[in-house]
Design an enzyme around this catalytic site. Structure first.
Site, PDB file in Angstrom:
ATOM      1  N   HIS A  65      37.390  36.815  34.545  1.00  0.00           N
ATOM      2  CA  HIS A  65      37.357  38.396  34.525  1.00  0.00           C
ATOM      3  C   HIS A  65      36.592  39.690  33.544  1.00  0.00           C
ATOM      4  O   HIS A  65      35.855  39.916  34.535  1.00  0.00           O
ATOM      5  CB  HIS A  65      38.837  39.028  35.909  1.00  0.00           C
ATOM      6  CG  HIS A  65      38.301  40.276  36.339  1.00  0.00           C
ATOM      7  ND1 HIS A  65      39.048  41.552  35.546  1.00  0.00           N
ATOM      8  CD2 HIS A  65      37.654  40.669  36.920  1.00  0.00           C
ATOM      9  CE1 HIS A  65      37.871  42.768  36.556  1.00  0.00           C
ATOM     10  NE2 HIS A  65      37.652  42.216  37.093  1.00  0.00           N
ATOM     11  N   GLU A 101      32.951  38.818  33.136  1.00  0.00           N
ATOM     12  CA  GLU A 101      32.374  38.898  34.324  1.00  0.00           C
ATOM     13  C   GLU A 101      31.662  40.146  33.995  1.00  0.00           C
ATOM     14  O   GLU A 101      30.466  40.981  34.417  1.00  0.00           O
ATOM     15  CB  GLU A 101      33.137  38.766  35.384  1.00  0.00           C
ATOM     16  CG  GLU A 101      32.883  39.391  37.140  1.00  0.00           C
ATOM     17  CD  GLU A 101      33.085  40.228  37.226  1.00  0.00           C
ATOM     18  OE1 GLU A 101      33.004  41.349  37.979  1.00  0.00           O
ATOM     19  OE2 GLU A 101      33.970  39.671  37.908  1.00  0.00           O
ATOM     20  N   HIS A 102      32.624  42.129  33.788  1.00  0.00           N
ATOM     21  CA  HIS A 102      32.347  42.840  33.407  1.00  0.00           C
ATOM     22  C   HIS A 102      31.024  42.714  32.407  1.00  0.00           C
ATOM     23  O   HIS A 102      30.290  43.617  32.903  1.00  0.00           O
ATOM     24  CB  HIS A 102      33.537  43.835  33.776  1.00  0.00           C
ATOM     25  CG  HIS A 102      34.315  44.075  34.358  1.00  0.00           C
ATOM     26  ND1 HIS A 102      34.676  45.611  34.696  1.00  0.00           N
ATOM     27  CD2 HIS A 102      35.292  43.691  35.701  1.00  0.00           C
ATOM     28  CE1 HIS A 102      35.160  45.400  35.578  1.00  0.00           C
ATOM     29  NE2 HIS A 102      35.298  44.553  36.861  1.00  0.00           N
ATOM     30  N   GLU A 106      41.711  49.303  36.712  1.00  0.00           N
ATOM     31  CA  GLU A 106      41.257  48.374  38.222  1.00  0.00           C
ATOM     32  C   GLU A 106      42.570  47.669  38.501  1.00  0.00           C
ATOM     33  O   GLU A 106      43.057  47.608  39.033  1.00  0.00           O
ATOM     34  CB  GLU A 106      40.286  47.207  37.183  1.00  0.00           C
ATOM     35  CG  GLU A 106      39.617  46.359  38.789  1.00  0.00           C
ATOM     36  CD  GLU A 106      38.836  45.974  39.098  1.00  0.00           C
ATOM     37  OE1 GLU A 106      37.737  45.977  37.869  1.00  0.00           O
ATOM     38  OE2 GLU A 106      38.775  44.510  39.189  1.00  0.00           O
TER      39      GLU A 106
END
Lengths: 425, 421
Positions: B66, B69-70, B141
């Protein structure tokens, strides 16, 4: 793509949004009533009880079985705010007849089913049945209480309640738990009668054809209803400008706080008036090119989200973010700094053009989604022109930097809402 | 290059291509639509925590897929968001248990956008500074999900259900685990999993297949297919514990009740997945006797739902919702499964639910996003877009009964989020 609007009865419109690209047909019934504390809960319950049973389908299980047999027809109910009005919505969507494996008229059947639910509720002597009423009241109460679960949604709801305290728009869209508890079979029946007689009504169809006889049948049903006192659905009071913004803080056992800001503006009303506000809000806190995303999130790393949105019917702009308690002050200051920058015209051509392009591109995708295009027209009633998404895209392209600056100049902080972790107390 | 065209009676057709470097491409044209949706994905998600790099086994911090991905949105010549801002496209990305996908949707300048997508996904640029900056954003997040009861109830269930399988860890990791991520680790992950042979591109909407294929063939980097060795810990068939509870700020308890399935092979077949969905709706769908009973007893509301949760090395039948008494709901579900095992499945209900699923399969083709998402399933699981329609016709009540009898009532987990105070 074409539009056809018919006045079926006084304050009852039929709108056919012809669009051949979908495998399904969607029919939506939209009733608009004044949003008031006294009637909000009763009105809000109507779409749910009406779509749970009827004279023909006396129990929800039989109704759901029927929907499944109609190749999974989707029946939906909802209550929303539309400015100072309450919008009661009931929709059905079903796959088109050509996909039927047994050659039945799916669209006509589904359309008749929904009509029957709305006009022939399961009642006796002017009263809804106790077990149906109690079931739907329980679900409504659980829904209202459950709003606390998703903190982002809850914080925004609290901001609106506080900012519009003692005004119609501050009324929760489904009423309060106490108001739901007070509903009786008789009072709900009266609310149903009132919805039919005084609600402004828009029946919409999105698909390749209007279900056979639908508009004629709707017209017939309303011909026996006294429609002399119909909600005009015209005026929503704009968010008020205040000289000193108020701050409201709630504490909860959470790990991340939520900050919500509510602003009044000078642009309120239909598309022609409010478009500059839409562009301004988008540059402020829309896409990743916006001021809030690129500064509060990317440059300062304060949050995962910080975004702005506008409700044109109320001339309202809101900003929301999720933050560490220690960063609230820093974030609030930066959000207001970014607004000041917009007022001074300190935004780049890149930001301005990115916003125009993003809004235009997304407007041009509306016709590819049956639900989006239905909702697009649902919020265009009475004094709104029936602009298509393409019409608005064209208008957006004429908005100038000066329009944006003017829109920003009218934006004024009204309320700051904070949801903080308990240990911050 | 291997190219195939698949057509169906409902009037839809798509092309599947496997390029020489192993990249899979799926394209479905919708000429009557204004918009198009494109997605560039890799079979790499939160469960890929241990793997081989140049013959050496490495274990990476939880949440790194993840995080990557950012970070992939940033390149040496500016970030991808700014490039999409110039075309007006909507761009985004997501990471799940078994995949990471980068996507855009637009109504104009499709090929320009496709070029941006091809470019940024293939141009990693990680530095110490940009990695540090992201810790704060992703940290928030993670905090946001910590407060989400719907998210927590599911992960608590997975943590109770799985002993070792990494599906039990949170997709974004923890604030602590992501603090261990550095740019060298990101490159290790990128170089292992972002090889074209492990990737796919899915497109649906108003596009021309040949133009897309030409652009993709030219825009994808040449590389030899690479074998990825993923190391998965041994997972027993049993659950770790059958009950788990956490208190959060909710009004009434939320629950997630799941039956762990044992797996003969790492992945369930499409036919098995369809059978399972059908079965779940026979057990608890809104036309089922159980649903009626639970609503009438005041035990569930409209939030009640079911799901077949499955992927590489994991599979579970899940029932979720809100209830004043989650234990009573879980007992009622078990009793209903027992009843069905004894009395058999109602033929009328079976037919109605099958008709409903047929309708959903047709409905899927209304929307370019849902088509593209379904195409990613085809890429991930090596199946066809029309398989569901095909299998639905062939499924019999005996097939579903067999599936029903496989449920092990003793192998369940009830996860509850209870109100604080």
């Amino acid at each position: 793509m074409s539009l056809e609007i018919l006045e079926l009865q006084s304050g009852v419109e039929g709108l056919f949004i012809k669009n051949n690209r979908f495998n399904t047909t969607l029919v939506s019934y939209n009733f608009y009533l004044p949003l008031k504390k006294e009637t909000a809960a009763e009105n809000a319950l109507l779409p749910f009880i009406l779509t749970s049973c009827s004279n023909r389908y006396p129990d929800f299980s039989r109704l759901n079985y029927k929907l499944s047999k109609l190749y999974g027809a989707r029946l939906n109910a909802s209550t929303e705010k539309y400015g100072d009005y309450q919008l009661l919505r009931m929709t059905i969507s079903v796959i088109n007849d050509r996909f039927s494996l047994e050659g039945d008229s799916l669209v006509k059947n589904a359309s008749e089913l929904l009509l029957g639910l709305i006009f022939e509720p399961k009642c006796e002597n002017g009263v809804f049945f106790e077990d149906d009423l109690e079931r739907e009241k329980r679900k409504a109460i659980e829904h209202i209480k459950g709003e606390i679960s998703e903190k982002r949604v809850f914080a925004k709801k609290r901001l609106i309640e506080e900012m519009f305290k003692n005004e119609p728009y501050g009324t929760p869209k489904c009423g309060t738990v106490e108001d739901v508890q007070a509903i009786t079979g008789e009072s709900l029946y009266k609310a149903w009668k009132n919805m039919l007689s005084s609600g402004f009504v828009r029946v919409q169809v999105v698909g390749s054809a209007v279900p056979d006889g639908l508009f004629e049948e709707v017209s017939e049903r309303f011909s026996t209803v006294d429609r002399n006192n119909v909600c005009d659905c015209k005026i929503s009071a704009p968010a008020k400008k205040v000289s000193t913004p108020k701050t409201v803080t709630d504490y909860m056992d959470v790990s991340q706080g939520k900050l919500c800001l509510g602003f009044s503006t000078t642009l309120c009303g239909n598309d022609d008036v409010a478009l500059p506000l839409m562009v301004m809000t988008d540059i402020f806190g829309g896409g990743p090119y916006s001021r809030l995303f690129s500064n509060v999130r990317e440059k300062m790393s304060l949050c995962y989200y910080c975004s702005a949105s506008a409700i044109r019917q109320k001339g309202l702009v809101t900003v929301e973010s999720g933050l560490e308690t220690d960063n609230f002050e820093k974030a609030e200051k930066e959000i207001l700094n970014q607004l000041e920058a917009l007022k001074k015209g300190e935004f780049s051509d890149f930001e301005f053009e990115s916003s125009i392009k993003s809004i235009t591109d997304s407007l041009n995708t509306y016709n590819d989604s049956q639900n989006s295009i239905d909702l697009w027209y649902v919020i265009k009633v009475n004094n709104d022109s029936l602009y298509t998404p393409e019409d608005i895209a064209e208008k957006i392209s004429t908005i100038t930097r000066e329009d944006v600056i003017n829109a920003a100049e009218g934006v004024c902080l009204n309320t700051v809402y904070k949801l903080l972790p308990k240990e911050a107390k | 290059m291997k190219k195939e065209l698949f057509e169906n009676k409902i009037g839809e057709a798509y092309t599947k291509v496997i390029l020489d470097n192993g990249l899979k491409v799926f394209i479905l044209e919708k000429p009557q639509y204004n918009s198009a949706y494109a997605l560039f994905g890799t079979k790499y998600g939160s469960i890929d925590t241990i793997f081989n790099v140049d013959g050496k086994e490495i274990a990476v911090p939880e949440g790194i897929a993840h995080f990557l991905e950012h970070k992939l949105f940033e390149s040496q010549d500016g970030d991808a968001f700014s490039k999409f801002a110039k075309t007006g496209a909507y761009a985004n990305a997501f990471t799940s248990f078994d995949r990471t996908c980068y996507l855009f949707s637009c109504s104009d300048k499709f090929y320009e956008n496709l070029s941006i997508l091809l470019d940024f996904v293939q141009s990693p640029y990680f530095t110490e500074e940009t990695v540090n900056k992201e810790q704060g954003i992703i940290g928030q997040e993670i905090r946001m999900y910590d407060d989400s009861p719907a998210w927590r109830v599911m992960f608590n269930m997975l943590m109770a259900m799985y002993h070792n399988h990494p599906v039990r860890i949170d997709i974004a990791g923890t604030v602590e685990s992501i603090s261990k991520i550095d740019y060298n680790l990101l490159y290790d992950c990128y170089n292992t999993f972002y090889n074209p042979s492990n990737m796919f591109i899915c497109i649906a909407g108003n596009v021309d297949t040949d133009t897309c294929l030409k652009q993709i063939s030219e825009g994808v980097k040449k590389s030899d297919p690479k074998e990825i060795i993923r190391i998965k810990p041994e997972e027993p068939d049993s659950v770790l514990t059958d009950y788990t509870e956490q208190a959060l700020e909710v009004a009434q308890p939320m629950f997630c009740f799941g039956f762990k399935e044992s797996l003969d092979s790492p992945e369930k077949t499409v036919k098995e997945k369809i059978l399972t969905s059908l079965l779940l709706n026979i057990i608890s769908g809104d036309a089922s006797p159980l649903y009626k009973q639970l609503i009438n007893d005041g035990l569930i509301n409209d939030e009640f739902d079911n799901e077949h949760f499955c992927g590489n090395g994991y599979s579970a039948l899940i029932f979720e919702g809100e209830s004043k008494d989650p234990k009573a709901v879980s007992m009622a579900i078990k009793n209903e499964i027992l009843r069905l095992k004894n009395d058999g499945i109602d033929k009328k209900l079976f037919n109605a639910i099958r008709a409903g699923m047929y309708g959903s399969s047709i409905r899927l083709f209304n929307n370019v996003e849902s088509i593209a998402m379904q195409l990613t399933e085809c890429a991930m699981n090596d199946c066809g877009l029309f398989d569901e329609l095909k299998y639905l016709k062939a499924i019999t009540i005996d097939d579903v009964t067999r599936k029903l009898n496989e449920i092990n009532l003793e192998n369940s987990v009830l996860s509850v989020i209870s109100p604080k105070n």
